[in-house]
Scaffold this motif. Structure first.
Motif, short mmCIF file in Angstrom:
data_model
loop_
_atom_site.label_atom_id
_atom_site.label_comp_id
_atom_site.label_asym_id
_atom_site.label_seq_id
_atom_site.Cartn_x
_atom_site.Cartn_y
_atom_site.Cartn_z
N PRO A 160 0.01 -0.42 13.26
CA PRO A 160 1.24 -0.82 12.57
C PRO A 160 1.29 -0.41 11.11
CG PRO A 160 -0.24 -2.67 12.75
CD PRO A 160 -0.86 -1.56 13.54
N ILE A 161 2.51 -0.38 10.59
CA ILE A 161 2.78 -0.07 9.19
C ILE A 161 3.64 -1.18 8.61
CG2 ILE A 161 3.84 1.55 7.57
CD1 ILE A 161 3.50 3.72 9.79
N GLY A 162 3.26 -1.69 7.44
CA GLY A 162 4.07 -2.66 6.71
C GLY A 162 4.50 -2.07 5.38
N PHE A 163 5.76 -2.26 5.02
CA PHE A 163 6.29 -1.79 3.73
C PHE A 163 7.14 -2.90 3.15
CE2 PHE A 163 9.65 -0.14 1.08
CZ PHE A 163 9.06 0.87 0.33
N ALA A 164 6.97 -3.19 1.88
CA ALA A 164 7.79 -4.23 1.24
C ALA A 164 8.16 -3.81 -0.18
CB ALA A 164 7.03 -5.56 1.21
N MET A 165 9.37 -4.19 -0.58
CA MET A 165 9.85 -3.90 -1.93
C MET A 165 10.66 -5.09 -2.42
SD MET A 165 11.92 -0.60 -3.36
CE MET A 165 12.58 -0.57 -5.05
N PRO A 166 10.49 -5.46 -3.69
CA PRO A 166 11.26 -6.58 -4.23
C PRO A 166 12.77 -6.32 -4.12
CG PRO A 166 9.54 -5.93 -5.75
CD PRO A 166 9.60 -4.87 -4.70
N ALA A 167 13.51 -7.37 -3.77
CA ALA A 167 14.96 -7.28 -3.66
C ALA A 167 15.53 -8.68 -3.74
CB ALA A 167 15.38 -6.61 -2.35
N ASN A 168 16.84 -8.78 -3.92
CA ASN A 168 17.56 -10.04 -3.91
C ASN A 168 18.56 -10.02 -2.75
OD1 ASN A 168 16.43 -11.27 -6.32
ND2 ASN A 168 17.47 -9.65 -7.44
#
Length: 362
Positions: A160-168
């Motif tokens: 698996p691959i996880g990607f996260a970026m700050p957002a509102n």
């Protein structure tokens, strides 16, 4: 049957169980947090459902309770970590913390970890970085499960691959197996006595396995010598993109086992105590490219534009992280969903460790 249970009480139950195994209270808190976080975000395949697998690993010695991860090679922006077969969640938290510290100092941190264990959902570690204003990426290899395109035996893990970026109003979190579904989802469907609704599992390379009672084939899923395996993203044909899921799985292998010089998926065996999964952890500071807050603001507006696109009647457009955020709010108010089979497994573990599970589950 599925029932809902109070997340706070369930956290305390998991915490007590892991302390009984011999983990410190601090480490048990981390383990409980990752498992409950996963269930609260609606990912039943990798939450407390996985406790029976970890129990087997702890009892067999595949997971070593007293092991601590160790940096064995390091630069200002990178590190290689030997996890010494500690529990995957603890290795993952330690490794992403190293990547985050490097990103804050140098703009980017890239860590690869070997001799680890099953670490749950990749998105949890990616989101650790996002919670601190950074972009996060994490991936892991695993025991063979995926059928490479046109192959009749599995060779890659679910990878698996996880990607996260700050957002509102909440972080963007993309988390997916490079197989059509993870192994854990097959386990959940079998516990619920539900047939598999699509080409998730194939035998002989391209023949669907859908019947949840088909123990002849489904019990062979983790046997790389069998002719049964999980399909890559895209199924079994290049016409539907099978080669893309296969290629993504290989990319994960490069960032995890190849760079760390650890065990490749096909070398990992459940009963071999000398091998284990490898993982990667990347943190990137958006401020390397401009004003961080403006970048996040623009990204948040972009996500909102997608949500507001015209939708098929009766359907809602979600971006990655939306459904998980909704699940989290529901679980906080109404409890975590647990099926009866998983509940029985947790109670059996608790009873063996002299933990009174009923006081947390009533």
């Amino acid at each position: 049957m599925i029932k809902k249970y109070d997340s706070t009480k369930l956290h305390q139950l998991v915490l007590e169980i892991y302390q009984k195994y011999g983990f410190s209270k601090t480490d048990s808190e981390k383990i409980a947090h990752t498992l409950i976080y996963t269930d609260m975000h609606g990912i039943q395949s990798h939450g407390v459902q996985r406790m029976i697998m970890y129990d087997n690993f702890i009892q067999s010695g595949k997971v070593r309770i007293d092991s601590k991860p160790e940096i064995i090679k390091e630069t200002p922006v990178s590190a290689v970590i030997d996890a010494h077969f500690g529990l995957g969640q603890l290795n993952g938290i330690y490794s992403m913390d190293v990547a985050i510290k490097k990103a804050k100092n140098a703009g980017v941190g890239i860590v690869t970890t070997k001799k680890s264990g099953h670490y749950g959902i990749a998105g949890f570690y990616a989101n650790m970085a996002a919670e601190q204003g950074l972009i996060g990426i994490s991936s892991t290899n695993s025991r063979p499960a995926m059928l490479p395109t046109h192959a009749t035996q599995s060779f890659l893990g679910t990878n698996p691959i996880g990607f996260a970026m700050p957002a509102n109003p909440h972080n963007f979190i993309l988390d997916f197996a490079t197989t059509t579904v993870p192994q854990g989802k097959i386990e959940v469907y079998r516990k619920l006595e539900k047939d598999l609704p699509a080409l998730w599992v194939a035998k002989n390379g391209d023949q669907p396995v859908n019947d949840h009672n088909d123990t002849t084939n489904l019990d062979l899923l983790r046997d790389p010598k069998s002719n049964v395996g999980l399909t890559p993203l895209g199924g079994v044909s290049e016409f539907t993109g099978s080669h893309k899921g296969f290629g993504l799985g290989m990319m994960v292998e490069i960032f995890t086992s190849i760079l760390s010089q650890g065990d490749i998926s096909h070398e990992i065996e459940a009963d071999n105590l000398a091998v284990g999964p490898c993982q990667s952890f990347i943190a990137i500071d958006p401020s390397m490219f401009g004003d961080r807050e403006q970048i996040i603001k623009r990204f948040s507006a972009y996500l909102e534009d997608i949500r507001n696109l015209p939708a098929i009647p009766g359907k809602t457009i979600y971006v990655h992280g939306d459904k998980e955020a909704l699940n989290y709010e529901d679980a906080k108010q109404n409890g975590i969903k647990i099926d009866d089979a998983t509940l029985a497994e947790i109670k059996a573990i608790a009873n063996r460790l002299n933990v009174d599970a009923d006081k947390y589950l009533n």
